[in-house]
Write a protein that holds these residues in place. Structure first.
Motif, PDB file in Angstrom:
ATOM      1  N   LEU A  96       0.846  -1.188   0.000  1.00 23.24           N
ATOM      2  CA  LEU A  96       0.000   0.000   0.000  1.00 23.24           C
ATOM      3  C   LEU A  96       0.886   1.244   0.000  1.00 23.24           C
ATOM      4  CD1 LEU A  96      -3.098   0.159   0.027  1.00 23.24           C
ATOM      5  CD2 LEU A  96      -2.964   0.590   2.489  1.00 23.24           C
ATOM      6  N   ALA A  97       0.606   2.170  -0.908  1.00 19.86           N
ATOM      7  CA  ALA A  97       1.297   3.461  -0.960  1.00 19.86           C
ATOM      8  C   ALA A  97       0.284   4.562  -0.686  1.00 19.86           C
ATOM      9  CB  ALA A  97       1.950   3.669  -2.316  1.00 19.86           C
ATOM     10  N   GLY A  98       0.752   5.607  -0.034  1.00 21.66           N
ATOM     11  CA  GLY A  98      -0.152   6.722   0.176  1.00 21.66           C
ATOM     12  C   GLY A  98      -0.122   7.276   1.596  1.00 21.66           C
ATOM     13  N   PRO A  99      -1.086   8.164   1.850  1.00 22.44           N
ATOM     14  CA  PRO A  99      -2.171   8.588   0.961  1.00 22.44           C
ATOM     15  C   PRO A  99      -1.673   9.503  -0.157  1.00 22.44           C
ATOM     16  CG  PRO A  99      -2.191   9.915   2.947  1.00 22.44           C
ATOM     17  CD  PRO A  99      -1.130   8.874   3.145  1.00 22.44           C
ATOM     18  N   LEU A 100      -2.396   9.471  -1.260  1.00 27.08           N
ATOM     19  CA  LEU A 100      -2.102  10.314  -2.405  1.00 27.08           C
ATOM     20  C   LEU A 100      -3.315  11.210  -2.645  1.00 27.08           C
ATOM     21  CD1 LEU A 100      -0.489  11.153  -4.933  1.00 27.08           C
ATOM     22  CD2 LEU A 100      -1.470   9.169  -6.110  1.00 27.08           C
ATOM     23  N   ARG A 101      -3.141  12.509  -2.438  1.00 27.58           N
ATOM     24  CA  ARG A 101      -4.246  13.446  -2.632  1.00 27.58           C
ATOM     25  C   ARG A 101      -4.254  13.916  -4.092  1.00 27.58           C
ATOM     26  NH1 ARG A 101      -5.928  17.704   1.862  1.00 27.58           N
ATOM     27  NH2 ARG A 101      -6.596  15.657   2.664  1.00 27.58           N
ATOM     28  N   VAL A 102      -5.401  13.743  -4.729  1.00 25.55           N
ATOM     29  CA  VAL A 102      -5.554  14.105  -6.141  1.00 25.55           C
ATOM     30  C   VAL A 102      -6.676  15.119  -6.268  1.00 25.55           C
ATOM     31  CG1 VAL A 102      -5.961  13.261  -8.480  1.00 25.55           C
ATOM     32  CG2 VAL A 102      -4.794  11.784  -6.821  1.00 25.55           C
ATOM     33  N   ASN A 103      -6.375  16.231  -6.916  1.00 28.34           N
ATOM     34  CA  ASN A 103      -7.366  17.265  -7.210  1.00 28.34           C
ATOM     35  C   ASN A 103      -7.589  17.272  -8.720  1.00 28.34           C
ATOM     36  OD1 ASN A 103      -7.168  18.206  -4.401  1.00 28.34           O
ATOM     37  ND2 ASN A 103      -5.185  19.020  -5.033  1.00 28.34           N
ATOM     38  N   GLY A 104      -8.407  16.341  -9.191  1.00 28.19           N
ATOM     39  CA  GLY A 104      -8.575  16.173 -10.615  1.00 28.19           C
ATOM     40  C   GLY A 104      -9.943  16.588 -11.111  1.00 28.19           C
ATOM     41  N   LEU A 105     -10.101  16.528 -12.429  1.00 26.85           N
ATOM     42  CA  LEU A 105     -11.416  16.761 -12.998  1.00 26.85           C
ATOM     43  C   LEU A 105     -12.380  15.650 -12.591  1.00 26.85           C
ATOM     44  CD1 LEU A 105     -10.640  17.904 -16.672  1.00 26.85           C
ATOM     45  CD2 LEU A 105     -11.276  19.331 -14.725  1.00 26.85           C
ATOM     46  N   ARG A 128       6.518   7.359  -0.524  1.00 30.24           N
ATOM     47  CA  ARG A 128       7.189   8.599  -0.123  1.00 30.24           C
ATOM     48  C   ARG A 128       6.753   9.754  -1.022  1.00 30.24           C
ATOM     49  NH1 ARG A 128      13.574  10.344  -0.141  1.00 30.24           N
ATOM     50  NH2 ARG A 128      13.416   9.869  -2.365  1.00 30.24           N
ATOM     51  N   GLY A 129       6.721   9.512  -2.333  1.00 27.41           N
ATOM     52  CA  GLY A 129       6.300  10.566  -3.252  1.00 27.41           C
ATOM     53  C   GLY A 129       4.846  10.953  -3.058  1.00 27.41           C
ATOM     54  N   ALA A 130       3.997   9.953  -2.808  1.00 28.47           N
ATOM     55  CA  ALA A 130       2.574  10.228  -2.595  1.00 28.47           C
ATOM     56  C   ALA A 130       2.362  11.068  -1.348  1.00 28.47           C
ATOM     57  CB  ALA A 130       1.803   8.909  -2.491  1.00 28.47           C
ATOM     58  N   GLN A 131       3.054  10.737  -0.280  1.00 28.83           N
ATOM     59  CA  GLN A 131       2.900  11.499   0.956  1.00 28.83           C
ATOM     60  C   GLN A 131       3.412  12.926   0.809  1.00 28.83           C
ATOM     61  OE1 GLN A 131       4.743   9.087   4.006  1.00 28.83           O
ATOM     62  NE2 GLN A 131       3.407   7.344   3.560  1.00 28.83           N
ATOM     63  N   LEU A 132       4.488  13.089   0.040  1.00 30.13           N
ATOM     64  CA  LEU A 132       4.995  14.432  -0.231  1.00 30.13           C
ATOM     65  C   LEU A 132       3.946  15.256  -0.966  1.00 30.13           C
ATOM     66  CD1 LEU A 132       7.243  16.602  -0.551  1.00 30.13           C
ATOM     67  CD2 LEU A 132       7.966  15.360  -2.608  1.00 30.13           C
ATOM     68  N   ILE A 133       3.338  14.676  -1.997  1.00 33.86           N
ATOM     69  CA  ILE A 133       2.298  15.379  -2.755  1.00 33.86           C
ATOM     70  C   ILE A 133       1.134  15.760  -1.841  1.00 33.86           C
ATOM     71  CG2 ILE A 133       0.497  14.996  -4.494  1.00 33.86           C
ATOM     72  CD1 ILE A 133       2.592  13.477  -6.139  1.00 33.86           C
ATOM     73  N   SER A 134       0.716  14.824  -1.001  1.00 32.56           N
ATOM     74  CA  SER A 134      -0.420  15.088  -0.115  1.00 32.56           C
ATOM     75  C   SER A 134      -0.113  16.193   0.886  1.00 32.56           C
ATOM     76  CB  SER A 134      -0.809  13.802   0.617  1.00 32.56           C
ATOM     77  OG  SER A 134      -1.233  12.815  -0.299  1.00 32.56           O
ATOM     78  N   GLU A 135       1.100  16.175   1.413  1.00 32.05           N
ATOM     79  CA  GLU A 135       1.478  17.184   2.397  1.00 32.05           C
ATOM     80  C   GLU A 135       1.482  18.582   1.788  1.00 32.05           C
ATOM     81  OE1 GLU A 135       4.987  17.794   5.791  1.00 32.05           O
ATOM     82  OE2 GLU A 135       4.871  15.946   4.593  1.00 32.05           O
ATOM     83  N   ALA A 136       1.697  18.650   0.471  1.00 32.12           N
ATOM     84  CA  ALA A 136       1.696  19.945  -0.224  1.00 32.12           C
ATOM     85  C   ALA A 136       0.302  20.348  -0.688  1.00 32.12           C
ATOM     86  CB  ALA A 136       2.641  19.887  -1.414  1.00 32.12           C
ATOM     87  N   GLY A 137      -0.716  19.559  -0.335  1.00 37.27           N
ATOM     88  CA  GLY A 137      -2.085  19.903  -0.710  1.00 37.27           C
ATOM     89  C   GLY A 137      -2.631  19.119  -1.877  1.00 37.27           C
ATOM     90  N   GLY A 138      -1.827  18.203  -2.409  1.00 38.06           N
ATOM     91  CA  GLY A 138      -2.285  17.379  -3.520  1.00 38.06           C
ATOM     92  C   GLY A 138      -1.854  17.921  -4.864  1.00 38.06           C
ATOM     93  N   CYS A 139      -1.851  17.049  -5.850  1.00 39.36           N
ATOM     94  CA  CYS A 139      -1.517  17.463  -7.210  1.00 39.36           C
ATOM     95  C   CYS A 139      -2.797  17.722  -7.995  1.00 39.36           C
ATOM     96  CB  CYS A 139      -0.673  16.393  -7.909  1.00 39.36           C
ATOM     97  SG  CYS A 139      -1.506  14.806  -8.141  1.00 39.36           S
ATOM     98  N   SER A 140      -2.675  18.512  -9.030  1.00 36.97           N
ATOM     99  CA  SER A 140      -3.773  18.710  -9.970  1.00 36.97           C
ATOM    100  C   SER A 140      -3.617  17.698 -11.095  1.00 36.97           C
ATOM    101  CB  SER A 140      -3.749  20.131 -10.536  1.00 36.97           C
ATOM    102  OG  SER A 140      -3.846  21.079  -9.499  1.00 36.97           O
ATOM    103  N   ALA A 141      -4.729  17.128 -11.558  1.00 36.72           N
ATOM    104  CA  ALA A 141      -4.673  16.117 -12.620  1.00 36.72           C
ATOM    105  C   ALA A 141      -5.844  16.335 -13.570  1.00 36.72           C
ATOM    106  CB  ALA A 141      -4.716  14.710 -12.039  1.00 36.72           C
TER     107      ALA A 141
END
Length: 423
Positions: A96-105, A128-141
């Motif tokens: 399991l990886a994450g959490p991964l926050r995604v702000n997508g369409l 590690r990458g997913a948690q970094l993205i989440s800590e920054a508020g999530g990525c846009s997709a």
């Protein structure tokens, strides 16, 4: 695919240390005598038919039990439409990886990502990458485009016949659409392109396929169009094929890279410098320097696109979620870009033009694979676009993590620690 003469000479010398050329020639000669029993093709199977397949194999009961355990026996009916000559199942560890926050369409929220792999350090890196993205508020997709193509080819006697055929084809798109869509509830013919090479004509049909990846769907629809062409074309092709290898199916191609095959998706994030240093132990400048050098390395090696390791995360996710893993050949193509922001932070983006994914059909209905889609909350209809955006976001997480490890000098140490590499 040439080989240097000194390498060939050394290889030949090493072979001749064990046998003569005549002995190797005899060893390589074809021999159809005393063939073992054929595998009996079966598409719907019972425990009895599975046992018959095992009788062909001279293996221990323990080996059989490792593939045909009680859980596999109990799920036998689930596999009827997915495989022939069934003998069991292979188990892969799922992490399991994450959490991964995604702000997508289409993908909105926090996702825990199931990844099936035998490669140590992979899940840890993506997590590690997913948690970094989440800590920054999530990525846009964002899903940018979608379409699955099939490209039949037709051979004619000469160019005049080609011209007559094309003059007829350009006025038949409504009929082609009717024929194709009569074979499917979900597929829709959206576009047709034409390519001519001598007396060969390629028709490139592009479909949307709903929530299915759709390769079989578009093949059946295209076959219906080909049948219509054989029946009504004013000049008959000498021969034709439902797929003439122009589609890019299951291979990396420049055509797919600059257009779309499956779903074209992009994801981005801007990371503050402090967060990059804290979580990746590298500076944004180091990350960009590495990206620049690796981009040039990709150009020098002739890769299609510029990226670090899309195949790692996508293959693990495809295995876990019942996707056609062979499509990694085309899906794991794209562009990663890193830039320094005006405030010294890191801008990172990935663009993948060939994500072949679905949330219905194919292997998505198998018990384990459906469970993984349910973990994501992306099982069933109406979820394919969201799944594609999660795929791109996962890839972005992997690019951040691996480039951070390479830029900080931690890449080798991490693999030594997690994979316990032999020294």
């Amino acid at each position: 695919m040439s080989t240097h003469s000194h390498q060939a000479r050394n290889y030949l010398a090493s072979l001749l240390e064990t046998k003569s050329l005549d002995e190797f020639s005899q060893q390589l000669a074809c021999n159809s005598e005393n063939l073992p029993p054929k595998v009996r093709t079966s598409r719907r199977f019972t425990i009895s038919s599975v046992e018959q397949q095992w009788q062909l194999l001279q293996v221990s009961p323990e080996t059989q039990a490792n593939l045909l355990d009680e859980q596999t026996r109990s799920h036998l009916a689930s596999y009827h439409h997915h495989i022939e000559n069934f003998i069991g199942t292979v188990k892969l560890p799922v992490g399991l990886a994450g959490p991964l926050r995604v702000n997508g369409l289409f993908a909105q929220g926090d996702y825990y990502i199931p990844l099936a792999t035998t490669e140590a350090a992979l899940v840890a890196s993506y997590s590690r990458g997913a948690q970094l993205i989440s800590e920054a508020g999530g990525c846009s997709a964002m899903v940018l485009n979608e379409g699955v193509n099939r490209t039949p080819g037709f051979a004619f006697a000469n160019l005049p016949e080609v011209g007559i055929f094309l003059a007829w084809v350009v006025n038949q798109q409504d009929e082609f659409k009717r024929c194709a869509e009569a074979t499917t509830r979900y597929g829709q013919l959206k576009e047709m392109r034409m390519a001519v090479e001598g007396n060969h004509v390629y028709l490139d049909f592009q479909f949307t396929t709903g929530d299915a990846a759709g390769q079989n769907m578009v093949t059946i629809a295209t076959e219906a169009i080909c049948n219509y062409i054989r029946d009504f074309a004013p000049v008959k092709p000498q021969y034709a094929f439902v797929e003439a290898n122009l589609s890019g199916d299951k291979k990396a191609s420049v055509q797919s890279f600059i257009s779309v095959r499956g779903k074209k998706v992009t994801a981005e994030i801007t990371l503050p410098s402090e967060l990059v240093r804290k979580r990746l132990h590298a500076t944004p400048e180091q990350m960009v320097n590495y990206w620049r050098m690796s981009a040039l390395g990709g150009v020098l090696s002739g890769t299609i696109g510029i990226q670090g390791h899309y195949a790692n995360g996508l293959a693990a996710l495809y295995l876990a979620c019942g996707q056609d893993v062979a499509c990694i050949a085309e899906s794991a193509v794209g562009v990663t870009r890193f830039e320094l922001t005006e405030t010294g932070g890191l801008y990172a983006a990935v663009t993948l033009p060939n994500l072949m994914v679905g949330t219905v059909g194919g292997g998505t209905g198998l018990p384990s694979q459906q469970a993984c889609l349910e973990i994501l909350g992306l099982a069933g209809t109406g979820k394919a676009r969201a799944f594609a955006e999660v795929c791109a976001s996962l890839v972005l997480a992997g690019e951040l993590s691996i480039i951070g490890a390479l830029a900080s000098g931690e890449f080798t140490r991490a693999h030594q620690r997690l994979a316990r590499c032999a020294k």
